[in-house]
Design a protein around this motif. Structure first.
Motif, PDB file in Angstrom:
ATOM      1  N   LYS A 104       0.746  -1.137  -0.058  1.00  0.00           N
ATOM      2  CA  LYS A 104       0.065   0.149   0.025  1.00  0.00           C
ATOM      3  C   LYS A 104       0.847   1.370  -0.065  1.00  0.00           C
ATOM      4  CE  LYS A 104      -3.972   1.842   2.397  1.00  0.00           C
ATOM      5  NZ  LYS A 104      -3.503   3.091   2.798  1.00  0.00           N
ATOM      6  N   GLU A 105       1.714   1.375   0.959  1.00  0.00           N
ATOM      7  CA  GLU A 105       2.909   2.534   0.930  1.00  0.00           C
ATOM      8  C   GLU A 105       3.595   2.571  -0.331  1.00  0.00           C
ATOM      9  OE1 GLU A 105       4.389   2.590   5.447  1.00  0.00           O
ATOM     10  OE2 GLU A 105       5.052   1.035   4.214  1.00  0.00           O
ATOM     11  N   ALA A 106       4.052   1.666  -0.964  1.00  0.00           N
ATOM     12  CA  ALA A 106       4.656   1.594  -2.358  1.00  0.00           C
ATOM     13  C   ALA A 106       3.805   2.262  -3.366  1.00  0.00           C
ATOM     14  CB  ALA A 106       5.277   0.182  -2.689  1.00  0.00           C
ATOM     15  N   MET A 107       2.610   1.770  -3.426  1.00  0.00           N
ATOM     16  CA  MET A 107       1.684   2.188  -4.608  1.00  0.00           C
ATOM     17  C   MET A 107       1.391   3.571  -4.327  1.00  0.00           C
ATOM     18  SD  MET A 107       1.502  -0.057  -6.615  1.00  0.00           S
ATOM     19  CE  MET A 107       0.198   0.560  -7.691  1.00  0.00           C
ATOM     20  N   GLU A 108       0.896   4.111  -3.034  1.00  0.00           N
ATOM     21  CA  GLU A 108       0.886   5.466  -2.961  1.00  0.00           C
ATOM     22  C   GLU A 108       1.914   6.467  -2.895  1.00  0.00           C
ATOM     23  OE1 GLU A 108      -1.288   5.328   1.032  1.00  0.00           O
ATOM     24  OE2 GLU A 108      -3.211   4.463   0.284  1.00  0.00           O
ATOM     25  N   ARG A 109       3.129   5.957  -2.786  1.00  0.00           N
ATOM     26  CA  ARG A 109       4.272   7.003  -2.791  1.00  0.00           C
ATOM     27  C   ARG A 109       4.910   6.779  -4.054  1.00  0.00           C
ATOM     28  NH1 ARG A 109       8.100   5.781   2.337  1.00  0.00           N
ATOM     29  NH2 ARG A 109       9.221   7.247   1.451  1.00  0.00           N
ATOM     30  N   TYR A 110       4.996   5.790  -4.646  1.00  0.00           N
ATOM     31  CA  TYR A 110       5.504   5.516  -6.005  1.00  0.00           C
ATOM     32  C   TYR A 110       4.962   5.102  -7.177  1.00  0.00           C
ATOM     33  CZ  TYR A 110       9.555   6.104  -2.485  1.00  0.00           C
ATOM     34  OH  TYR A 110      10.332   6.281  -1.694  1.00  0.00           O
ATOM     35  N   GLY A 111       3.647   4.608  -6.964  1.00  0.00           N
ATOM     36  CA  GLY A 111       3.059   4.141  -8.142  1.00  0.00           C
ATOM     37  C   GLY A 111       3.373   2.722  -8.588  1.00  0.00           C
ATOM     38  N   SER A 112       4.101   2.128  -7.685  1.00  0.00           N
ATOM     39  CA  SER A 112       4.706   0.757  -8.388  1.00  0.00           C
ATOM     40  C   SER A 112       4.944  -0.115  -7.127  1.00  0.00           C
ATOM     41  CB  SER A 112       5.961   1.051  -8.882  1.00  0.00           C
ATOM     42  OG  SER A 112       6.673  -0.191  -9.165  1.00  0.00           O
ATOM     43  N   ASP A 113       4.841  -1.534  -7.308  1.00  0.00           N
ATOM     44  CA  ASP A 113       5.137  -2.590  -6.196  1.00  0.00           C
ATOM     45  C   ASP A 113       6.535  -2.655  -6.399  1.00  0.00           C
ATOM     46  OD1 ASP A 113       5.084  -3.937  -8.582  1.00  0.00           O
ATOM     47  OD2 ASP A 113       3.643  -5.423  -7.818  1.00  0.00           O
ATOM     48  N   LYS A 114       7.347  -2.176  -7.289  1.00  0.00           N
ATOM     49  CA  LYS A 114       8.710  -2.224  -7.467  1.00  0.00           C
ATOM     50  C   LYS A 114       9.517  -0.985  -7.626  1.00  0.00           C
ATOM     51  CE  LYS A 114       7.905  -4.202 -12.017  1.00  0.00           C
ATOM     52  NZ  LYS A 114       6.595  -4.241 -11.834  1.00  0.00           N
ATOM     53  N   PRO A 115       9.315  -0.056  -6.552  1.00  0.00           N
ATOM     54  CA  PRO A 115       9.720   1.295  -6.602  1.00  0.00           C
ATOM     55  C   PRO A 115      11.127   1.534  -6.665  1.00  0.00           C
ATOM     56  CG  PRO A 115       9.114   0.963  -4.401  1.00  0.00           C
ATOM     57  CD  PRO A 115       8.861  -0.409  -5.199  1.00  0.00           C
ATOM     58  N   ASP A 116      11.773   2.557  -7.682  1.00  0.00           N
ATOM     59  CA  ASP A 116      12.967   3.097  -7.668  1.00  0.00           C
ATOM     60  C   ASP A 116      13.166   4.179  -6.865  1.00  0.00           C
ATOM     61  OD1 ASP A 116      15.507   3.800  -8.470  1.00  0.00           O
ATOM     62  OD2 ASP A 116      15.209   3.642 -10.525  1.00  0.00           O
ATOM     63  N   THR A 117      13.849   4.059  -5.716  1.00  0.00           N
ATOM     64  CA  THR A 117      14.010   5.069  -4.688  1.00  0.00           C
ATOM     65  C   THR A 117      15.235   5.795  -4.832  1.00  0.00           C
ATOM     66  OG1 THR A 117      15.031   3.378  -3.412  1.00  0.00           O
ATOM     67  CG2 THR A 117      12.448   3.799  -3.180  1.00  0.00           C
ATOM     68  N   ARG A 118      16.075   5.808  -6.025  1.00  0.00           N
ATOM     69  CA  ARG A 118      17.293   6.520  -6.142  1.00  0.00           C
ATOM     70  C   ARG A 118      16.957   7.798  -6.550  1.00  0.00           C
ATOM     71  NH1 ARG A 118      19.737   3.146 -11.159  1.00  0.00           N
ATOM     72  NH2 ARG A 118      17.683   2.979 -11.601  1.00  0.00           N
ATOM     73  N   PHE A 119      15.581   8.305  -6.835  1.00  0.00           N
ATOM     74  CA  PHE A 119      15.182   9.659  -6.787  1.00  0.00           C
ATOM     75  C   PHE A 119      14.112   9.839  -6.021  1.00  0.00           C
ATOM     76  CE2 PHE A 119      13.496   7.276 -10.234  1.00  0.00           C
ATOM     77  CZ  PHE A 119      12.232   8.052 -10.351  1.00  0.00           C
ATOM     78  N   ALA A 120      13.563  11.092  -5.890  1.00  0.00           N
ATOM     79  CA  ALA A 120      12.662  11.423  -4.990  1.00  0.00           C
ATOM     80  C   ALA A 120      11.105  11.400  -5.813  1.00  0.00           C
ATOM     81  CB  ALA A 120      12.731  12.742  -4.137  1.00  0.00           C
TER      82      ALA A 120
END
Length: 594
Positions: free
Chosen positions: A282-298
């Motif tokens: 849920k957090e991944a989708m709400e913050r990054y729109g993906s269940d495999k988020p790339d967090t190298r950028f904001a």
């Protein structure tokens, strides 16, 4: 006569250094190039460890000198000689301080002119290189990838052996239990009309190995899925497959974190911090729109529903009234890059992946706002949107209003596209994280029913058991994915071992007792004889190597890959077989009319 009589290789080409001067050595390999300077001939000899220079001069025996004169690129040579210091050193290669003065030269194999030059970063079309893959694999950059893959595989086996795991080979010809991707089917000659399947994973066998008492299983497993290819997908792939008994989720996550830490340190010299960050699905989708988020950028997603719920723009209010979502990403300092023309391209991009459109606001360096929707908003509403999005002068706000899942997934894809356009992804970073608590069920729009998001042996979280039948949308799985730089590296779960719960899950997925027993009876029957609690995970070795080496495609770390249409240009497979072969199998080939 044996061309190698009297000679045995003593060293690889790339091993020799200045401290070897004076030694007599024998090397073997392929000619990178030959340089004829009249009284001097130099040959660069290449093997999988590197290049060494062979030298021939007026003191070389005439027979040897004349032979050196005839060699060409990609000839296979064996050379004996003395290591000596080079008069003109080459600082670009590790062996650049020395050369071998040749006293015996054997031409072991001649070569026609290759269809492309055997060099690093060859620009010849990939299809041509794949057709001659045995030549392509001679290129030093590809050889380094394959050698690193070998090293990674060895470290893997060593790590799991050190942690008490037993490598068990599971069958390649198995029963077809179609779940998820399509199976590759193999006809049986003996049992005409019956088929084996190639395994999509060793899932059922590794669980049976837990019932058998091998409480720590691992396998470098070949797996097969008959699905469309992408840059990070092949029809046949390799999986680091793990299963453990008498453990919980934390044991598995800790084990894998230790593995990744050791692997990166020993193979790349990179220190990886543990424990890895965790996000719920849920957090991944709400913050990054993906269940495999790339967090190298904001550039995280911001929900602006509260700010626009009473505005005069029907696109926003309509989405909210229908239970949807209005959300945005903010591209920092992007005003000069995301011009109107570029924003129009992004609008077409989001339409192509399911959105109805893209709302936007471009904030100039002077604070002036140009927007596709400002005329429907009050000044205070625009200020509220900018404040919620953290937008400042020079920023660009991109907004999607649609169904919740559509809004989030579209913004997730848009986030990646914008980051690439702005060149803000730090390619030197390795950002690892866990995504946990996946939905147990997934709504299928086409079937208009809930289906399993994972395989049907994944356990639901304990706190969700009471509403399995009554609130499927909120049932969460005891499942976890490992993500690296926006790519899913591994997926796993704690398994169901309670026969009653397994029967309940089969029923919820629309499988009758008879169907479930026909497909999976051998597993559920085994669980009646004392199944320990267990769970596991599978890491994609190909993807892992690709990400560690920062490659653009899996094909650069697989020796003999398939291309987009699942064919192999080198051997031209798949191919038709003789009618006689089909007849033996009891198969008729039906060709559709063009």
């Amino acid at each position: 006569m044996d061309l190698m009589t009297g000679l045995k290789r003593t060293n690889y080409c790339g091993e020799l250094r200045a401290e070897d001067c004076g030694k007599e050595v024998v090397v073997a390999g392929w000619v990178q190039r030959q340089r004829d300077l009249g009284a001097l001939i130099f040959v660069d000899l290449r093997d999988r460890t590197g290049i060494v220079q062979l030298a021939f001069d007026d003191s070389t025996a005439k027979e040897i000198f004349d032979k050196a004169f005839t060699v060409r690129s990609e000839y296979v040579l064996m050379a004996k000689g003395e290591v000596r210091e080079r008069s003109s050193k080459n600082k670009d290669i590790p062996t650049g301080d020395i050369e071998i003065f040749v006293t015996d030269l054997r031409v072991l194999g001649k070569s026609e002119t290759p269809p492309f030059e055997i060099i690093e970063n060859c620009q010849t079309a990939e299809l041509t290189r794949l057709k001659y893959r045995y030549l392509d694999l001679r290129r030093p950059d590809l050889q380094k990838n394959i050698l690193m893959r070998h090293k990674i595989t060895k470290i893997t086996r060593d790590y799991f052996d050190d942690n008490g795991f037993i490598e068990i080979e599971t069958p390649m010809l198995i029963k077809s239990t179609p779940e998820g991707a399509r199976d590759f089917l193999v006809p049986s000659r003996i049992h005409k009309g019956s088929f084996y399947a190639l395994p999509q994973s060793p899932q059922l066998y590794k669980q049976l190995s837990m019932v058998a008492g091998f409480d720590r299983y691992m396998q470098i497993a070949r797996c097969f899925r008959d699905e469309d290819l992408r840059a990070d997908r092949q029809p046949e792939f390799t999986q680091i497959d793990i299963e453990m008994s008498f453990i919980d989720k934390e044991d598995i996550l800790s084990l894998i974190e230790g593995f990744i830490k050791r692997l990166f340190k020993e193979s790349l010299g990179v220190e990886v911090a543990t424990p890895f960050p965790r996000l719920t699905y849920k957090e991944a989708m709400e913050r990054y729109g993906s269940d495999k988020p790339d967090t190298r950028f904001a550039m995280e997603i911001t929900d602006i529903g509260q700010e626009v719920k009473d505005c005069g723009f029907g696109v926003f209010t309509g989405a909210l009234e229908n239970g949807g979502k209005v959300a945005a990403i903010t591209a920092k300092k992007a005003f000069s890059i995301l011009t109107r023309k570029e924003v129009d391209k992004l609008t077409e991009f989001v339409r192509g992946i399911g959105a109805k459109g893209l709302a936007w606001a471009r904030i100039g360096d002077d604070g002036a706002i140009a927007s596709s929707f400002a005329k429907f908003m009050t000044e205070d509403e625009m200020k509220a949107i900018c404040a919620k999005c953290g937008a400042e002068n020079g920023d660009v706000i991109l907004i999607v209003a649609d169904k919740v899942n559509t809004t989030l997934s579209v913004l997730g894809a848009l986030r990646q596209a914008v980051a690439k356009k702005l060149d803000i992804i730090d390619k030197d970073k390795y950002n690892l994280l866990w995504v946990v608590e996946f939905p147990f069920f997934d709504w299928d729009e086409e079937l208009q029913q809930y289906v399993a998001m994972h395989h049907p042996f994944t356990a639901p979280l304990e706190e969700c058991l009471d509403y399995l039948e009554t609130d499927k949308a909120n049932v969460r799985a005891n499942a976890y994915d490992l993500v690296l730089n926006g790519i899913e590296l591994a997926s796993g779960s704690i398994r169901i071992t309670d026969p009653d719960l397994q029967k309940r899950i089969f029923s919820l997925l629309g499988l009758s007792d008879e169907e479930a027993h026909e497909k999976f009876g051998f597993l559920t029957d085994a669980f009646k004889y004392g199944a320990p609690p267990h769970g596991g995970i599978g890491l994609g070795l190909d993807r892992l190597v690709m990400q560690m080496l920062k490659l653009e495609t899996l094909r650069d770390c697989i020796a003999y890959p398939k291309v987009q249409n699942a064919s192999e240009p080198m051997t031209e497979c798949p191919a038709f077989v003789d009618a006689e072969q089909l007849e033996v199998l009891g198969i008729a080939h039906i060709c559709e009319e063009e």
